[in-house]
Design a protein around this motif. Structure first.
Motif, mmCIF file in Angstrom:
data_model
loop_
_atom_site.group_PDB
_atom_site.id
_atom_site.type_symbol
_atom_site.label_atom_id
_atom_site.label_comp_id
_atom_site.label_asym_id
_atom_site.label_seq_id
_atom_site.Cartn_x
_atom_site.Cartn_y
_atom_site.Cartn_z
ATOM 1 N N ALA A 21 4.698 -2.166 37.172
ATOM 2 C CA ALA A 21 4.932 -1.520 35.879
ATOM 3 C C ALA A 21 4.201 -0.188 35.786
ATOM 4 O O ALA A 21 4.748 0.805 35.290
ATOM 5 N N ILE A 22 2.977 -0.149 36.292
ATOM 6 C CA ILE A 22 2.218 1.107 36.266
ATOM 7 C C ILE A 22 2.870 2.151 37.167
ATOM 8 O O ILE A 22 2.999 3.322 36.788
ATOM 9 N N LEU A 23 3.308 1.730 38.345
ATOM 10 C CA LEU A 23 3.946 2.672 39.271
ATOM 11 C C LEU A 23 5.250 3.211 38.702
ATOM 12 O O LEU A 23 5.523 4.418 38.797
ATOM 13 N N LEU A 24 6.053 2.345 38.103
ATOM 14 C CA LEU A 24 7.315 2.816 37.533
ATOM 15 C C LEU A 24 7.101 3.734 36.333
ATOM 16 O O LEU A 24 7.831 4.708 36.158
ATOM 17 N N ILE A 27 8.675 -6.612 45.220
ATOM 18 C CA ILE A 27 9.133 -7.874 44.644
ATOM 19 C C ILE A 27 9.583 -8.830 45.731
ATOM 20 O O ILE A 27 9.263 -10.028 45.702
ATOM 21 N N VAL A 28 10.309 -8.334 46.712
ATOM 22 C CA VAL A 28 10.763 -9.176 47.819
ATOM 23 C C VAL A 28 9.580 -9.710 48.616
ATOM 24 O O VAL A 28 9.513 -10.895 48.952
ATOM 25 N N GLN A 88 10.890 3.380 42.678
ATOM 26 C CA GLN A 88 11.745 2.238 42.375
ATOM 27 C C GLN A 88 12.014 1.412 43.621
ATOM 28 O O GLN A 88 11.989 0.180 43.580
ATOM 29 N N ALA A 89 12.237 2.076 44.736
ATOM 30 C CA ALA A 89 12.453 1.366 45.996
ATOM 31 C C ALA A 89 11.192 0.630 46.427
ATOM 32 O O ALA A 89 11.267 -0.499 46.943
ATOM 33 N N PHE A 90 10.029 1.242 46.228
ATOM 34 C CA PHE A 90 8.768 0.577 46.562
ATOM 35 C C PHE A 90 8.562 -0.679 45.721
ATOM 36 O O PHE A 90 8.123 -1.716 46.226
#
Length: 91
Positions: free
Chosen positions: A44-47, A68-69, A61-63
């Motif tokens: 959330a902080i990164l986004l 998540i995976v 977003q890709a990171f």
């Protein structure tokens, strides 16, 4: 107050709660849960930090999606190890 600031504040609160849970808990399941919450907070902080005025950057977003995976795989491995440490197997 902008949406980006709200997401950043929510991520900071979640990170603080997760770090508190990691520092004070003796239960393995609660520690694993704390690591999951910490991972979501960092996403959330990164986004929220990657959001621009007009366009959102696609690399963070890709990171986060990759994170998540990886989080799902690591959580499965940690839960399996915690079950074997707790003696939950029928062996």
């Amino acid at each position: 107050m902008s949406a980006s600031l709200i997401y950043m504040a929510a991520g900071a609160v979640l990170a603080g709660l997760a770090l508190y849970r990691l520092a004070t808990s003796r239960d393995l399941f609660l520690r694993i849960l704390g690591l999951n919450v910490l991972s979501v907070a960092m996403g959330a902080i990164l986004l929220s930090a990657a959001r621009g005025a007009l366009v959102t950057d696609a690399v963070p977003q890709a990171f986060v999606l990759t994170g998540i995976v990886v989080l799902v795989a690591v959580t499965a491995a940690l839960l399996a190890m915690a079950e074997s440490l707790e003696g939950g197997g029928d062996d």
